[in-house]
Design a protein around this motif. Structure first.
Motif, PDB file in Angstrom:
ATOM      1  N   PRO A   5       0.830  -1.208   0.000  1.00 10.65           N
ATOM      2  CA  PRO A   5       0.000   0.000   0.000  1.00 10.65           C
ATOM      3  C   PRO A   5       0.869   1.265   0.000  1.00 10.65           C
ATOM      4  CG  PRO A   5      -0.894  -1.625   1.509  1.00 10.65           C
ATOM      5  CD  PRO A   5       0.425  -2.175   1.036  1.00 10.65           C
ATOM      6  N   ALA A   6       0.471   2.249  -0.800  1.00 10.01           N
ATOM      7  CA  ALA A   6       1.319   3.432  -1.007  1.00 10.01           C
ATOM      8  C   ALA A   6       1.592   4.176   0.289  1.00 10.01           C
ATOM      9  CB  ALA A   6       0.662   4.365  -2.019  1.00 10.01           C
ATOM     10  N   GLU A   7       0.648   4.148   1.230  1.00  9.90           N
ATOM     11  CA  GLU A   7       0.862   4.864   2.481  1.00  9.90           C
ATOM     12  C   GLU A   7       1.988   4.259   3.318  1.00  9.90           C
ATOM     13  OE1 GLU A   7      -2.773   2.110   3.206  1.00  9.90           O
ATOM     14  OE2 GLU A   7      -1.890   3.293   1.578  1.00  9.90           O
ATOM     15  N   ARG A   8       2.431   3.051   2.949  1.00 12.00           N
ATOM     16  CA  ARG A   8       3.555   2.433   3.655  1.00 12.00           C
ATOM     17  C   ARG A   8       4.869   2.574   2.889  1.00 12.00           C
ATOM     18  NH1 ARG A   8       2.430  -3.125   6.981  1.00 12.00           N
ATOM     19  NH2 ARG A   8       1.132  -2.207   8.602  1.00 12.00           N
ATOM     20  N   ARG A  25       0.379  17.158 -11.176  1.00 18.42           N
ATOM     21  CA  ARG A  25      -0.663  16.388 -10.499  1.00 18.42           C
ATOM     22  C   ARG A  25      -0.266  14.920 -10.538  1.00 18.42           C
ATOM     23  NH1 ARG A  25      -5.146  16.002 -13.165  1.00 18.42           N
ATOM     24  NH2 ARG A  25      -4.469  17.015 -15.088  1.00 18.42           N
ATOM     25  N   ALA A  26      -0.510  14.214  -9.456  1.00 18.51           N
ATOM     26  CA  ALA A  26      -0.120  12.806  -9.381  1.00 18.51           C
ATOM     27  C   ALA A  26      -1.276  11.967  -8.870  1.00 18.51           C
ATOM     28  CB  ALA A  26       1.094  12.637  -8.464  1.00 18.51           C
ATOM     29  N   SER A  27      -1.316  10.734  -9.331  1.00 14.04           N
ATOM     30  CA  SER A  27      -2.236   9.724  -8.809  1.00 14.04           C
ATOM     31  C   SER A  27      -1.432   8.456  -8.587  1.00 14.04           C
ATOM     32  CB  SER A  27      -3.374   9.450  -9.796  1.00 14.04           C
ATOM     33  OG  SER A  27      -4.148  10.603 -10.026  1.00 14.04           O
ATOM     34  N   VAL A  28      -1.881   7.622  -7.660  1.00 11.41           N
ATOM     35  CA  VAL A  28      -1.178   6.384  -7.334  1.00 11.41           C
ATOM     36  C   VAL A  28      -2.124   5.206  -7.488  1.00 11.41           C
ATOM     37  CG1 VAL A  28       0.109   5.107  -5.583  1.00 11.41           C
ATOM     38  CG2 VAL A  28       0.332   7.580  -5.699  1.00 11.41           C
ATOM     39  N   GLY A  33      -4.626  -0.932   1.283  1.00 11.38           N
ATOM     40  CA  GLY A  33      -4.125  -1.125   2.626  1.00 11.38           C
ATOM     41  C   GLY A  33      -5.231  -1.432   3.617  1.00 11.38           C
ATOM     42  N   PRO A  34      -4.914  -1.473   4.902  1.00 13.79           N
ATOM     43  CA  PRO A  34      -5.927  -1.772   5.916  1.00 13.79           C
ATOM     44  C   PRO A  34      -6.992  -0.689   6.027  1.00 13.79           C
ATOM     45  CG  PRO A  34      -3.816  -1.202   6.927  1.00 13.79           C
ATOM     46  CD  PRO A  34      -3.563  -1.359   5.477  1.00 13.79           C
ATOM     47  N   ARG A  35      -6.640   0.557   5.618  1.00 13.35           N
ATOM     48  CA  ARG A  35      -7.615   1.655   5.635  1.00 13.35           C
ATOM     49  C   ARG A  35      -7.921   2.075   4.203  1.00 13.35           C
ATOM     50  NH1 ARG A  35      -5.116   6.372   8.714  1.00 13.35           N
ATOM     51  NH2 ARG A  35      -3.227   5.622   7.675  1.00 13.35           N
ATOM     52  N   PRO A  36      -9.173   2.292   3.875  1.00 14.39           N
ATOM     53  CA  PRO A  36      -9.544   2.685   2.500  1.00 14.39           C
ATOM     54  C   PRO A  36      -9.259   4.171   2.257  1.00 14.39           C
ATOM     55  CG  PRO A  36     -11.503   2.533   3.853  1.00 14.39           C
ATOM     56  CD  PRO A  36     -10.356   2.113   4.732  1.00 14.39           C
ATOM     57  N   LEU A  37      -8.001   4.514   1.983  1.00 13.86           N
ATOM     58  CA  LEU A  37      -7.617   5.912   1.803  1.00 13.86           C
ATOM     59  C   LEU A  37      -7.892   6.373   0.375  1.00 13.86           C
ATOM     60  CD1 LEU A  37      -4.182   5.871   3.678  1.00 13.86           C
ATOM     61  CD2 LEU A  37      -6.385   6.655   4.548  1.00 13.86           C
ATOM     62  N   ARG A  38      -8.264   7.644   0.235  1.00 12.50           N
ATOM     63  CA  ARG A  38      -8.478   8.241  -1.082  1.00 12.50           C
ATOM     64  C   ARG A  38      -7.365   9.214  -1.460  1.00 12.50           C
ATOM     65  NH1 ARG A  38     -13.403   7.552  -3.420  1.00 12.50           N
ATOM     66  NH2 ARG A  38     -15.007   6.510  -2.190  1.00 12.50           N
ATOM     67  N   VAL A  39      -6.734   9.830  -0.445  1.00 17.43           N
ATOM     68  CA  VAL A  39      -5.648  10.777  -0.674  1.00 17.43           C
ATOM     69  C   VAL A  39      -4.408  10.257   0.031  1.00 17.43           C
ATOM     70  CG1 VAL A  39      -4.835  13.145  -0.322  1.00 17.43           C
ATOM     71  CG2 VAL A  39      -7.227  12.720  -0.899  1.00 17.43           C
ATOM     72  N   LEU A  40      -3.257  10.326  -0.644  1.00 17.02           N
ATOM     73  CA  LEU A  40      -2.008   9.817  -0.088  1.00 17.02           C
ATOM     74  C   LEU A  40      -1.586  10.671   1.103  1.00 17.02           C
ATOM     75  CD1 LEU A  40       0.239   7.693  -0.585  1.00 17.02           C
ATOM     76  CD2 LEU A  40       1.434   9.434  -1.919  1.00 17.02           C
ATOM     77  N   PRO A  41      -1.341  10.065   2.276  1.00 18.24           N
ATOM     78  CA  PRO A  41      -0.921  10.838   3.449  1.00 18.24           C
ATOM     79  C   PRO A  41       0.336  11.656   3.153  1.00 18.24           C
ATOM     80  CG  PRO A  41      -1.488   8.593   4.077  1.00 18.24           C
ATOM     81  CD  PRO A  41      -1.498   8.624   2.582  1.00 18.24           C
ATOM     82  N   GLY A  42       0.351  12.891   3.667  1.00 19.51           N
ATOM     83  CA  GLY A  42       1.495  13.767   3.460  1.00 19.51           C
ATOM     84  C   GLY A  42       1.404  14.612   2.207  1.00 19.51           C
ATOM     85  N   PHE A  51      -6.596  -1.257  -5.305  1.00 18.18           N
ATOM     86  CA  PHE A  51      -7.290  -2.478  -5.716  1.00 18.18           C
ATOM     87  C   PHE A  51      -7.049  -3.555  -4.666  1.00 18.18           C
ATOM     88  CE2 PHE A  51      -3.094  -2.418  -7.691  1.00 18.18           C
ATOM     89  CZ  PHE A  51      -2.574  -3.657  -7.381  1.00 18.18           C
ATOM     90  N   PRO A  52      -7.994  -4.471  -4.486  1.00 19.33           N
ATOM     91  CA  PRO A  52      -7.794  -5.555  -3.513  1.00 19.33           C
ATOM     92  C   PRO A  52      -6.700  -6.498  -3.987  1.00 19.33           C
ATOM     93  CG  PRO A  52      -9.769  -5.943  -4.801  1.00 19.33           C
ATOM     94  CD  PRO A  52      -9.294  -4.569  -5.177  1.00 19.33           C
ATOM     95  N   GLN A  53      -5.996  -7.075  -3.045  1.00 17.06           N
ATOM     96  CA  GLN A  53      -4.930  -8.029  -3.377  1.00 17.06           C
ATOM     97  C   GLN A  53      -5.252  -9.349  -2.677  1.00 17.06           C
ATOM     98  OE1 GLN A  53      -2.968  -9.599  -5.205  1.00 17.06           O
ATOM     99  NE2 GLN A  53      -1.376  -8.054  -5.426  1.00 17.06           N
TER     100      GLN A  53
END
Length: 416
Positions: A5-8, A25-28, A33-42, A51-53
């Motif tokens: 997960p990108a947040e890690r 502008r960036a998208s990932v 991850g364990p939390r359904p995030l919409r915006v990358l922390p930071g 997507f589910p893995q």
């Protein structure tokens, strides 16, 4: 695509922060991850399209299924983005080395595809498999070579990766840019006793009951973290258990075995497992550490890796005990005490010596901190990273002494 997960993934977060600051502008696209995030922390607006893995590779066939699923999931989300907005470029991180197929699509559209080379998949397979299958090894090398060849540009994490891209991958030198891993200066609190940029020493906090020997990082078989637990057993025999503890911070597939090993060896009283820590918690732990350990055993793969944990250690002025590996020595230089083979006895003796020598630890810590300030910090690496994207997407030159700040959106960029 990042392999967690990108947040890690601190590297992905820093890259996206840099892109936003430079007006992109960036998208990932990444596993959920364990939390359904919409915006990358930071970040202020980097969107996460997760997507589910459901698949986790353990053998050749399950890994193949996992990689195939990742390719399908990433391609579907990328195509969805392309239908909704303009995607000017794609950056793919490995493993797995399957996103050269996405690269073919981008190149066919006349848009840049950047391969951010995180891991050596063939060497990683050799390390994990023990007896690698020739056909699988051939396939991994083919996919790696296709990733290099398909890319408009290659981002290498150190000089060894750059040399490999030019040698094994046949990339011309101008195609490969080195962007090292490491925290930014603003992310790091200086460890006790280390000088700041003005040369002033930071105040030493009240002494803790026991000195901390710290490992921070992923805990998988190739990381050899069991050597740190066995070293703790040997160290207890050398100096007792009254004035030190080993703190193991991180998580991975070897964690259950590591906990059992600590109990079996009778070192539960001096070995503490924290689990996965967030960035602020890692910073606090390392700023209280006396010594940090990098236990990666000697191998062709380990020689070529810059261990992210080592940069985190030297950034806080923590002296390091490590196996003498090429890229480890290039990173830490005299900030580390090197052992030849990485045996528990070697680690225990080196740690015992440093725990008893505060002056040497202070000198090593100051050397490491200065290397971080002068060369290793993300603040230096980001200039090369943004220069690459400006060359690909913006024709006009930019002043690279400072990455500009702003919320402009001249072009969309998708780190996969």
């Amino acid at each position: 695509m990042v392999n967690l997960p990108a947040e890690r993934d601190r590297r992905v977060i820093r890259e996206c922060q840099a892109l936003e600051a430079a007006g992109y502008r960036a998208s990932v696209i990444c596993p959920r991850g364990p939390r359904p995030l919409r915006v990358l922390p930071g970040t202020t607006g980097t969107r996460i399209h997760s997507f589910p893995q459901p698949l986790a590779g353990k053998g050749v066939l399950s890994f193949a299924a996992e990689f195939a699923w990742a390719l399908v999931a990433v391609a579907a989300r990328l195509l969805g983005l392309m239908l909704r907005t303009r995607v000017d470029a794609v950056q793919a991180c490995n493993p797995p080395d399957v996103f050269w197929l996405v690269g073919l699509l981008m190149r066919a559209l006349g848009r840049p595809f950047v391969f951010d080379h995180h891991d050596l998949s063939p060497e990683l397979y050799e390390c994990k498999a023990g007896q690698p299958r020739p056909a699988v090894l051939w396939m991994l090398r083919l996919f790696e070579r296709l990733s290099w060849r398909t890319a408009t540009a290659v981002v290498a994490t150190n000089e060894s990766f750059r040399e490999l891209a030019m040698g094994r991958g046949g990339c011309p030198p101008e195609k490969v840019v080195v962007v090292r891993n490491g925290p930014a200066l603003a992310e790091v609190r200086r460890g006790h006793g280390t000088p700041d940029e003005a040369g002033r020493r930071q105040p030493t906090p009240p002494a803790e009951p026991r000195q901390k020997v710290v490992y921070v990082g992923v805990i998988n078989p190739q990381d050899n973290v069991e050597a740190t637990v066995l070293a703790a057993e040997r160290l207890a025999g050398l100096r007792g258990t009254g004035d030190w503890e080993l703190v193991v911070a991180g998580d991975g597939e070897s964690m259950p075995e590591l906990r059992r090993l600590a109990t079996e060896r009778g070192v539960d009283d001096v070995v503490r497992f924290t689990g996965w820590l967030e960035a602020e918690e890692v910073d606090a732990l390392l700023c209280s550490a006396s010594i940090a350990i990098q236990p990666d055993r000697p191998s062709r793969m380990a020689e070529m890796y810059t261990m992210a944990k080592t940069v985190e250690y030297v950034a806080r002025g923590v002296p390091v005990v490590a196996v003498d590996l090429l890229e480890t020595r290039r990173t830490a230089e005299a900030a580390a005490s090197y052992v030849e083979h990485g045996s528990p006895d070697e680690f225990a003796k080196a740690i015992d010596q440093l725990l008893s020598d505060e002056r040497t630890r202070a000198v090593m810590g100051a050397i490491g901190r200065q290397r971080f300030v002068d060369e290793l910090a993300w603040d230096h690496q980001v200039k090369s990273y943004i220069r690459l994207w400006d060359r690909l997407l913006r024709p006009s030159p930019r002043d690279y002494n400072e990455v500009p700040h702003g919320n402009g959106a001249d072009a969309a960029r998708l780190p996969i």
